[in-house]
Design a protein around this motif. Structure first.
Motif, PDB file in Angstrom:
ATOM      1  N   VAL A  57      11.084  18.549 -53.448  1.00 18.40           N
ATOM      2  CA  VAL A  57      10.652  18.364 -52.058  1.00 18.40           C
ATOM      3  C   VAL A  57       9.179  17.984 -52.012  1.00 18.40           C
ATOM      4  O   VAL A  57       8.771  17.090 -51.255  1.00 18.40           O
ATOM      5  CB  VAL A  57      10.942  19.639 -51.223  1.00 18.40           C
ATOM      6  N   LEU A  58       8.371  18.636 -52.842  1.00 20.17           N
ATOM      7  CA  LEU A  58       6.938  18.309 -52.851  1.00 20.17           C
ATOM      8  C   LEU A  58       6.671  16.904 -53.397  1.00 20.17           C
ATOM      9  O   LEU A  58       5.754  16.224 -52.932  1.00 20.17           O
ATOM     10  CB  LEU A  58       6.156  19.363 -53.627  1.00 20.17           C
ATOM     11  N   VAL A  59       7.475  16.457 -54.362  1.00 20.08           N
ATOM     12  CA  VAL A  59       7.342  15.068 -54.830  1.00 20.08           C
ATOM     13  C   VAL A  59       7.654  14.116 -53.684  1.00 20.08           C
ATOM     14  O   VAL A  59       6.943  13.126 -53.479  1.00 20.08           O
ATOM     15  CB  VAL A  59       8.260  14.780 -56.041  1.00 20.08           C
ATOM     16  N   LEU A  60       8.713  14.420 -52.940  1.00 12.58           N
ATOM     17  CA  LEU A  60       9.064  13.558 -51.807  1.00 12.58           C
ATOM     18  C   LEU A  60       7.960  13.536 -50.751  1.00 12.58           C
ATOM     19  O   LEU A  60       7.599  12.473 -50.242  1.00 12.58           O
ATOM     20  CB  LEU A  60      10.392  14.001 -51.192  1.00 12.58           C
ATOM     21  N   ILE A  61       7.417  14.701 -50.436  1.00 10.66           N
ATOM     22  CA  ILE A  61       6.366  14.773 -49.415  1.00 10.66           C
ATOM     23  C   ILE A  61       5.075  14.123 -49.908  1.00 10.66           C
ATOM     24  O   ILE A  61       4.548  13.198 -49.273  1.00 10.66           O
ATOM     25  CB  ILE A  61       6.109  16.241 -48.995  1.00 10.66           C
ATOM     26  N   PHE A  62       4.554  14.606 -51.040  1.00 15.44           N
ATOM     27  CA  PHE A  62       3.267  14.104 -51.525  1.00 15.44           C
ATOM     28  C   PHE A  62       3.372  12.672 -52.045  1.00 15.44           C
ATOM     29  O   PHE A  62       2.454  11.874 -51.871  1.00 15.44           O
ATOM     30  CB  PHE A  62       2.692  15.046 -52.593  1.00 15.44           C
ATOM     31  N   GLY A  63       4.490  12.357 -52.702  1.00 13.30           N
ATOM     32  CA  GLY A  63       4.705  10.985 -53.159  1.00 13.30           C
ATOM     33  C   GLY A  63       4.849  10.040 -51.981  1.00 13.30           C
ATOM     34  O   GLY A  63       4.293   8.935 -51.974  1.00 13.30           O
ATOM     35  N   GLY A  64       5.609  10.486 -50.961  1.00 15.50           N
ATOM     36  CA  GLY A  64       5.756   9.673 -49.765  1.00 15.50           C
ATOM     37  C   GLY A  64       4.425   9.427 -49.078  1.00 15.50           C
ATOM     38  O   GLY A  64       4.125   8.297 -48.653  1.00 15.50           O
ATOM     39  N   LEU A  65       3.611  10.476 -48.965  1.00 13.44           N
ATOM     40  CA  LEU A  65       2.280  10.309 -48.365  1.00 13.44           C
ATOM     41  C   LEU A  65       1.402   9.383 -49.204  1.00 13.44           C
ATOM     42  O   LEU A  65       0.640   8.578 -48.656  1.00 13.44           O
ATOM     43  CB  LEU A  65       1.601  11.671 -48.191  1.00 13.44           C
ATOM     44  N   THR A  66       1.515   9.491 -50.523  1.00 14.76           N
ATOM     45  CA  THR A  66       0.756   8.609 -51.414  1.00 14.76           C
ATOM     46  C   THR A  66       1.095   7.159 -51.123  1.00 14.76           C
ATOM     47  O   THR A  66       0.197   6.318 -51.009  1.00 14.76           O
ATOM     48  CB  THR A  66       1.057   8.939 -52.894  1.00 14.76           C
ATOM     49  N   LEU A  67       2.373   6.859 -50.992  1.00 14.45           N
ATOM     50  CA  LEU A  67       2.801   5.484 -50.745  1.00 14.45           C
ATOM     51  C   LEU A  67       2.504   5.043 -49.313  1.00 14.45           C
ATOM     52  O   LEU A  67       2.061   3.912 -49.090  1.00 14.45           O
ATOM     53  CB  LEU A  67       4.294   5.331 -51.048  1.00 14.45           C
ATOM     54  N   LEU A  68       2.714   5.937 -48.361  1.00 20.19           N
ATOM     55  CA  LEU A  68       2.504   5.596 -46.959  1.00 20.19           C
ATOM     56  C   LEU A  68       1.029   5.356 -46.635  1.00 20.19           C
ATOM     57  O   LEU A  68       0.676   4.363 -46.002  1.00 20.19           O
ATOM     58  CB  LEU A  68       3.058   6.719 -46.066  1.00 20.19           C
ATOM     59  N   ILE A  69       0.180   6.255 -47.095  1.00 22.97           N
ATOM     60  CA  ILE A  69      -1.253   6.171 -46.798  1.00 22.97           C
ATOM     61  C   ILE A  69      -2.001   5.368 -47.859  1.00 22.97           C
ATOM     62  O   ILE A  69      -3.126   4.950 -47.652  1.00 22.97           O
ATOM     63  CB  ILE A  69      -1.837   7.592 -46.634  1.00 22.97           C
ATOM     64  N   HIS A  70      -1.337   5.146 -48.985  1.00 26.90           N
ATOM     65  CA  HIS A  70      -1.919   4.430 -50.124  1.00 26.90           C
ATOM     66  C   HIS A  70      -3.164   5.159 -50.659  1.00 26.90           C
ATOM     67  O   HIS A  70      -4.226   4.568 -50.863  1.00 26.90           O
ATOM     68  CB  HIS A  70      -2.239   2.978 -49.749  1.00 26.90           C
ATOM     69  N   ASP A  71      -2.965   6.477 -50.872  1.00 22.74           N
ATOM     70  CA  ASP A  71      -4.050   7.325 -51.376  1.00 22.74           C
ATOM     71  C   ASP A  71      -3.508   8.160 -52.531  1.00 22.74           C
ATOM     72  O   ASP A  71      -2.625   9.012 -52.346  1.00 22.74           O
ATOM     73  CB  ASP A  71      -4.571   8.229 -50.261  1.00 22.74           C
ATOM     74  N   LYS A  72      -4.038   7.929 -53.726  1.00 26.15           N
ATOM     75  CA  LYS A  72      -3.538   8.600 -54.925  1.00 26.15           C
ATOM     76  C   LYS A  72      -3.804  10.106 -54.933  1.00 26.15           C
ATOM     77  O   LYS A  72      -3.166  10.841 -55.676  1.00 26.15           O
ATOM     78  CB  LYS A  72      -4.127   7.958 -56.177  1.00 26.15           C
ATOM     79  N   ALA A  73      -4.710  10.580 -54.092  1.00 26.42           N
ATOM     80  CA  ALA A  73      -5.035  12.010 -54.084  1.00 26.42           C
ATOM     81  C   ALA A  73      -3.811  12.863 -53.766  1.00 26.42           C
ATOM     82  O   ALA A  73      -3.668  13.970 -54.299  1.00 26.42           O
ATOM     83  CB  ALA A  73      -6.149  12.301 -53.078  1.00 26.42           C
ATOM     84  N   PHE A  74      -2.898  12.352 -52.944  1.00 23.66           N
ATOM     85  CA  PHE A  74      -1.722  13.152 -52.580  1.00 23.66           C
ATOM     86  C   PHE A  74      -0.850  13.451 -53.798  1.00 23.66           C
ATOM     87  O   PHE A  74      -0.436  14.588 -54.009  1.00 23.66           O
ATOM     88  CB  PHE A  74      -0.904  12.450 -51.492  1.00 23.66           C
ATOM     89  N   ILE A  75      -0.551  12.447 -54.600  1.00 26.37           N
ATOM     90  CA  ILE A  75       0.302  12.676 -55.768  1.00 26.37           C
ATOM     91  C   ILE A  75      -0.436  13.526 -56.803  1.00 26.37           C
ATOM     92  O   ILE A  75       0.171  14.321 -57.518  1.00 26.37           O
ATOM     93  CB  ILE A  75       0.853  11.354 -56.374  1.00 26.37           C
ATOM     94  N   GLN A  76      -1.753  13.400 -56.867  1.00 27.54           N
ATOM     95  CA  GLN A  76      -2.514  14.229 -57.797  1.00 27.54           C
ATOM     96  C   GLN A  76      -2.534  15.690 -57.337  1.00 27.54           C
ATOM     97  O   GLN A  76      -2.455  16.596 -58.158  1.00 27.54           O
ATOM     98  CB  GLN A  76      -3.933  13.682 -57.952  1.00 27.54           C
ATOM     99  N   TRP A  77      -2.618  15.920 -56.060  1.00 31.15           N
ATOM    100  CA  TRP A  77      -2.617  17.279 -55.528  1.00 31.15           C
ATOM    101  C   TRP A  77      -1.244  17.939 -55.637  1.00 31.15           C
ATOM    102  O   TRP A  77      -1.135  19.161 -55.683  1.00 31.15           O
ATOM    103  CB  TRP A  77      -3.080  17.288 -54.071  1.00 31.15           C
ATOM    104  N   LYS A  78      -0.175  17.152 -55.672  1.00 32.68           N
ATOM    105  CA  LYS A  78       1.177  17.704 -55.739  1.00 32.68           C
ATOM    106  C   LYS A  78       1.330  18.647 -56.920  1.00 32.68           C
ATOM    107  O   LYS A  78       1.911  19.728 -56.810  1.00 32.68           O
ATOM    108  CB  LYS A  78       2.208  16.566 -55.817  1.00 32.68           C
ATOM    109  N   VAL A  79       0.786  18.273 -58.046  1.00 31.75           N
ATOM    110  CA  VAL A  79       0.886  19.091 -59.259  1.00 31.75           C
ATOM    111  C   VAL A  79       0.259  20.470 -59.025  1.00 31.75           C
ATOM    112  O   VAL A  79       0.838  21.498 -59.389  1.00 31.75           O
ATOM    113  CB  VAL A  79       0.191  18.379 -60.448  1.00 31.75           C
TER     114      VAL A  79
END
Length: 187
Positions: A57-79
């Motif tokens: 679920v967190l990959v979907l949320i943070f990954g989705g935000l990464t792609l939607l906003i185009h900001d790599k910080a979201f996928i990095q924070w997911k971990v």
């Protein structure tokens, strides 16, 4: 084999990043890999582990935000968020139910005194907090390429090293008769 299955999305993420050099493409791949992994678990066992579900679920949320906003910080924070949520769950298990999470996970294979289960549970809490903090340190102080390598090799290596350390610690706490019974079985 289970460890490879558990790390499949991260391996897919890493492989894609190595091939493309693009964090956003790798993020799209990890989203697809998590969906595939979850579907496989469901179809094979008719259930999905809570840890895999939370992480997915967190990959979907943070990954989705990464792609939607185009900001790599979201996928990095997911971990970090995943690790800190695991730490919180291990901590909360002290207050809910009759067994700690670690005892629920390992109790069928191992009989320990309550104090040893508590120590082991605390060790995992500290490990998850430290791993989350270390991820942020690497994400903000090193290159994107280094962080991607750390996400696979660093996290996996530290987790394996911690599990080995846990096994060695547990073996030192086992009663002598259990240890001699175990060595007699292998002969």
């Amino acid at each position: 084999m289970q460890l490879l299955f558990d790390f499949f999305p991260v391996i897919a993420f890493f492989g894609t990043y190595q091939l493309t050099g693009d964090l956003f493409t790798a993020t799209a791949v990890i989203i697809v890999a998590v969906i595939a992994q979850t579907a496989w678990q469901w179809f094979r066992h008719r259930k999905v582990s809570q840890m895999a579900l939370v992480s997915g679920v967190l990959v979907l949320i943070f990954g989705g935000l990464t792609l939607l906003i185009h900001d790599k910080a979201f996928i990095q924070w997911k971990v970090t968020v995943v690790n800190w949520l695991f730490a919180a769950a291990f901590l909360a298990s002290r207050f809910f139910g009759d067994k700690l999470i670690i005892e629920r996970m390992m109790g069928q294979n191992l009989q320990l005194e309550r104090s040893l289960w508590q120590t082991l549970n605390w060790a995992w809490i500290v490990f998850f907090i430290a791993l989350g903090a270390l991820n942020l340190y690497v994400a903000y102080n090193f290159s994107e390429a280094f962080w991607v390598k750390f996400k696979l090799f660093g996290m996996l290596g530290l987790t394996v090293a911690f599990a080995i350390g846990q096994t060695l610690w547990l073996s030192s706490k086992m009663p002598a008769e259990d240890a001699s019974a175990e060595s007699g079985k292998s002969q």
